[in-house]
Design a protein around this motif. Structure first.
Motif, PDB file in Angstrom:
ATOM      1  N   SER A  23     -26.193  21.141 -28.033  1.00 19.32           N
ATOM      2  CA  SER A  23     -27.438  21.139 -28.799  1.00 19.32           C
ATOM      3  C   SER A  23     -27.145  21.411 -30.270  1.00 19.32           C
ATOM      4  O   SER A  23     -26.014  21.687 -30.658  1.00 19.32           O
ATOM      5  CB  SER A  23     -28.416  22.190 -28.259  1.00 19.32           C
ATOM      6  OG  SER A  23     -28.095  23.470 -28.731  1.00 19.32           O
ATOM      7  N   ASN A  40     -35.699  25.853 -39.962  1.00 23.62           N
ATOM      8  CA  ASN A  40     -36.245  24.759 -40.746  1.00 23.62           C
ATOM      9  C   ASN A  40     -37.380  25.343 -41.573  1.00 23.62           C
ATOM     10  O   ASN A  40     -38.124  26.197 -41.092  1.00 23.62           O
ATOM     11  CB  ASN A  40     -36.751  23.622 -39.847  1.00 23.62           C
ATOM     12  CG  ASN A  40     -37.065  22.376 -40.640  1.00 23.62           C
ATOM     13  OD1 ASN A  40     -37.998  22.339 -41.431  1.00 23.62           O
ATOM     14  ND2 ASN A  40     -36.271  21.345 -40.427  1.00 23.62           N
ATOM     15  N   ASN A  42     -40.083  23.873 -42.483  1.00 26.13           N
ATOM     16  CA  ASN A  42     -41.368  23.384 -41.999  1.00 26.13           C
ATOM     17  C   ASN A  42     -41.567  23.852 -40.562  1.00 26.13           C
ATOM     18  O   ASN A  42     -40.821  23.467 -39.658  1.00 26.13           O
ATOM     19  CB  ASN A  42     -41.390  21.856 -42.085  1.00 26.13           C
ATOM     20  CG  ASN A  42     -42.716  21.271 -41.673  1.00 26.13           C
ATOM     21  OD1 ASN A  42     -43.255  21.582 -40.615  1.00 26.13           O
ATOM     22  ND2 ASN A  42     -43.253  20.392 -42.519  1.00 26.13           N
ATOM     23  N   ASP A  44     -43.809  23.124 -38.329  1.00 28.30           N
ATOM     24  CA  ASP A  44     -44.114  22.075 -37.352  1.00 28.30           C
ATOM     25  C   ASP A  44     -42.843  21.353 -36.913  1.00 28.30           C
ATOM     26  O   ASP A  44     -42.645  21.074 -35.723  1.00 28.30           O
ATOM     27  CB  ASP A  44     -45.114  21.068 -37.926  1.00 28.30           C
ATOM     28  CG  ASP A  44     -46.477  21.696 -38.175  1.00 28.30           C
ATOM     29  OD1 ASP A  44     -46.885  22.551 -37.360  1.00 28.30           O
ATOM     30  OD2 ASP A  44     -47.128  21.344 -39.180  1.00 28.30           O
ATOM     31  N   ILE A  45     -41.957  21.046 -37.854  1.00 25.75           N
ATOM     32  CA  ILE A  45     -40.678  20.409 -37.535  1.00 25.75           C
ATOM     33  C   ILE A  45     -39.819  21.359 -36.706  1.00 25.75           C
ATOM     34  O   ILE A  45     -39.202  20.961 -35.724  1.00 25.75           O
ATOM     35  CB  ILE A  45     -39.947  19.965 -38.818  1.00 25.75           C
ATOM     36  CG1 ILE A  45     -40.730  18.836 -39.492  1.00 25.75           C
ATOM     37  CG2 ILE A  45     -38.517  19.540 -38.509  1.00 25.75           C
ATOM     38  CD1 ILE A  45     -40.200  18.451 -40.861  1.00 25.75           C
ATOM     39  N   GLU A  47     -40.789  23.701 -34.699  1.00 26.91           N
ATOM     40  CA  GLU A  47     -41.321  23.784 -33.335  1.00 26.91           C
ATOM     41  C   GLU A  47     -40.865  22.588 -32.500  1.00 26.91           C
ATOM     42  O   GLU A  47     -40.433  22.753 -31.353  1.00 26.91           O
ATOM     43  CB  GLU A  47     -42.848  23.847 -33.378  1.00 26.91           C
ATOM     44  CG  GLU A  47     -43.482  24.070 -32.034  1.00 26.91           C
ATOM     45  CD  GLU A  47     -44.985  24.223 -32.148  1.00 26.91           C
ATOM     46  OE1 GLU A  47     -45.693  23.397 -31.532  1.00 26.91           O
ATOM     47  OE2 GLU A  47     -45.434  25.155 -32.838  1.00 26.91           O
ATOM     48  N   LYS A  48     -40.918  21.391 -33.077  1.00 28.43           N
ATOM     49  CA  LYS A  48     -40.476  20.190 -32.353  1.00 28.43           C
ATOM     50  C   LYS A  48     -38.976  20.234 -32.087  1.00 28.43           C
ATOM     51  O   LYS A  48     -38.513  19.880 -30.990  1.00 28.43           O
ATOM     52  CB  LYS A  48     -40.848  18.935 -33.143  1.00 28.43           C
ATOM     53  CG  LYS A  48     -42.331  18.651 -33.140  1.00 28.43           C
ATOM     54  CD  LYS A  48     -42.689  17.463 -33.999  1.00 28.43           C
ATOM     55  CE  LYS A  48     -44.200  17.306 -34.066  1.00 28.43           C
ATOM     56  NZ  LYS A  48     -44.609  16.275 -35.011  1.00 28.43           N
ATOM     57  N   MET A  49     -38.211  20.654 -33.095  1.00 25.53           N
ATOM     58  CA  MET A  49     -36.764  20.764 -32.934  1.00 25.53           C
ATOM     59  C   MET A  49     -36.427  21.768 -31.830  1.00 25.53           C
ATOM     60  O   MET A  49     -35.577  21.501 -30.977  1.00 25.53           O
ATOM     61  CB  MET A  49     -36.106  21.227 -34.249  1.00 25.53           C
ATOM     62  CG  MET A  49     -36.078  20.189 -35.335  1.00 25.53           C
ATOM     63  SD  MET A  49     -35.529  20.863 -36.945  1.00 25.53           S
ATOM     64  CE  MET A  49     -33.978  21.603 -36.542  1.00 25.53           C
ATOM     65  N   ASP A  51     -38.230  22.757 -29.322  1.00 19.92           N
ATOM     66  CA  ASP A  51     -38.589  22.198 -28.019  1.00 19.92           C
ATOM     67  C   ASP A  51     -37.495  21.270 -27.491  1.00 19.92           C
ATOM     68  O   ASP A  51     -37.078  21.384 -26.341  1.00 19.92           O
ATOM     69  CB  ASP A  51     -39.888  21.401 -28.165  1.00 19.92           C
ATOM     70  CG  ASP A  51     -40.959  21.833 -27.210  1.00 19.92           C
ATOM     71  OD1 ASP A  51     -40.785  22.862 -26.542  1.00 19.92           O
ATOM     72  OD2 ASP A  51     -41.980  21.118 -27.136  1.00 19.92           O
ATOM     73  N   GLN A  52     -37.029  20.372 -28.339  1.00 20.56           N
ATOM     74  CA  GLN A  52     -35.981  19.425 -27.941  1.00 20.56           C
ATOM     75  C   GLN A  52     -34.686  20.145 -27.593  1.00 20.56           C
ATOM     76  O   GLN A  52     -34.035  19.832 -26.588  1.00 20.56           O
ATOM     77  CB  GLN A  52     -35.720  18.415 -29.063  1.00 20.56           C
ATOM     78  CG  GLN A  52     -36.868  17.478 -29.314  1.00 20.56           C
ATOM     79  CD  GLN A  52     -36.677  16.654 -30.575  1.00 20.56           C
ATOM     80  OE1 GLN A  52     -35.760  16.878 -31.354  1.00 20.56           O
ATOM     81  NE2 GLN A  52     -37.554  15.676 -30.772  1.00 20.56           N
ATOM     82  N   GLU A  53     -34.299  21.109 -28.414  1.00 21.11           N
ATOM     83  CA  GLU A  53     -33.031  21.799 -28.203  1.00 21.11           C
ATOM     84  C   GLU A  53     -33.080  22.698 -26.972  1.00 21.11           C
ATOM     85  O   GLU A  53     -32.109  22.806 -26.229  1.00 21.11           O
ATOM     86  CB  GLU A  53     -32.640  22.589 -29.452  1.00 21.11           C
ATOM     87  CG  GLU A  53     -32.437  21.733 -30.692  1.00 21.11           C
ATOM     88  CD  GLU A  53     -31.514  20.552 -30.465  1.00 21.11           C
ATOM     89  OE1 GLU A  53     -30.425  20.721 -29.883  1.00 21.11           O
ATOM     90  OE2 GLU A  53     -31.874  19.431 -30.853  1.00 21.11           O
ATOM     91  N   ASN A  55     -34.809  22.113 -24.333  1.00 26.15           N
ATOM     92  CA  ASN A  55     -34.684  21.203 -23.189  1.00 26.15           C
ATOM     93  C   ASN A  55     -33.228  20.824 -22.945  1.00 26.15           C
ATOM     94  O   ASN A  55     -32.783  20.749 -21.802  1.00 26.15           O
ATOM     95  CB  ASN A  55     -35.540  19.953 -23.387  1.00 26.15           C
ATOM     96  CG  ASN A  55     -37.016  20.235 -23.189  1.00 26.15           C
ATOM     97  OD1 ASN A  55     -37.389  21.104 -22.417  1.00 26.15           O
ATOM     98  ND2 ASN A  55     -37.848  19.494 -23.893  1.00 26.15           N
TER      99      ASN A  55
END
Length: 75
Positions: A23, A40, A42, A44-45, A47-49, A51-53, A55
């Motif tokens: 990851s 990060n 931002n 929002d970015i 949070e998305k990052m 989530d992906q990592e 997983n």
């Protein structure tokens, strides 16, 4: 190898040494503890990052038959 053995941290480190390659978390391994860091500016970015990592790490952990000790999670 029983948990708590003097060799447990060494074997754990050998077992999880490929986790940082799985990851984009900055990963710190120490004895039988692992710290995952992600940043990060931002939110929002981030949070998305995250989530992906998470997983990716979850898939790696399931593949290696490991589980998290949720009582040790910190924010």
């Amino acid at each position: 190898m029983p948990q708590g053995s003097i060799l447990s941290p060494l074997f754990f480190s050998l077992y999880v040494n490929d986790l940082p390659k799985e990851s984009n978390f900055k990963t710190t391994l120490f004895a039988d503890d692992t710290c995952l860091i992600l940043a990060n500016k931002n939110i929002d970015i981030l949070e998305k990052m995250a989530d992906q990592e998470i997983n990716k790490v979850d898939r790696w952990m399931r593949h290696n038959k490991l589980s998290l000790n949720y009582s040790k999670l910190s924010t």
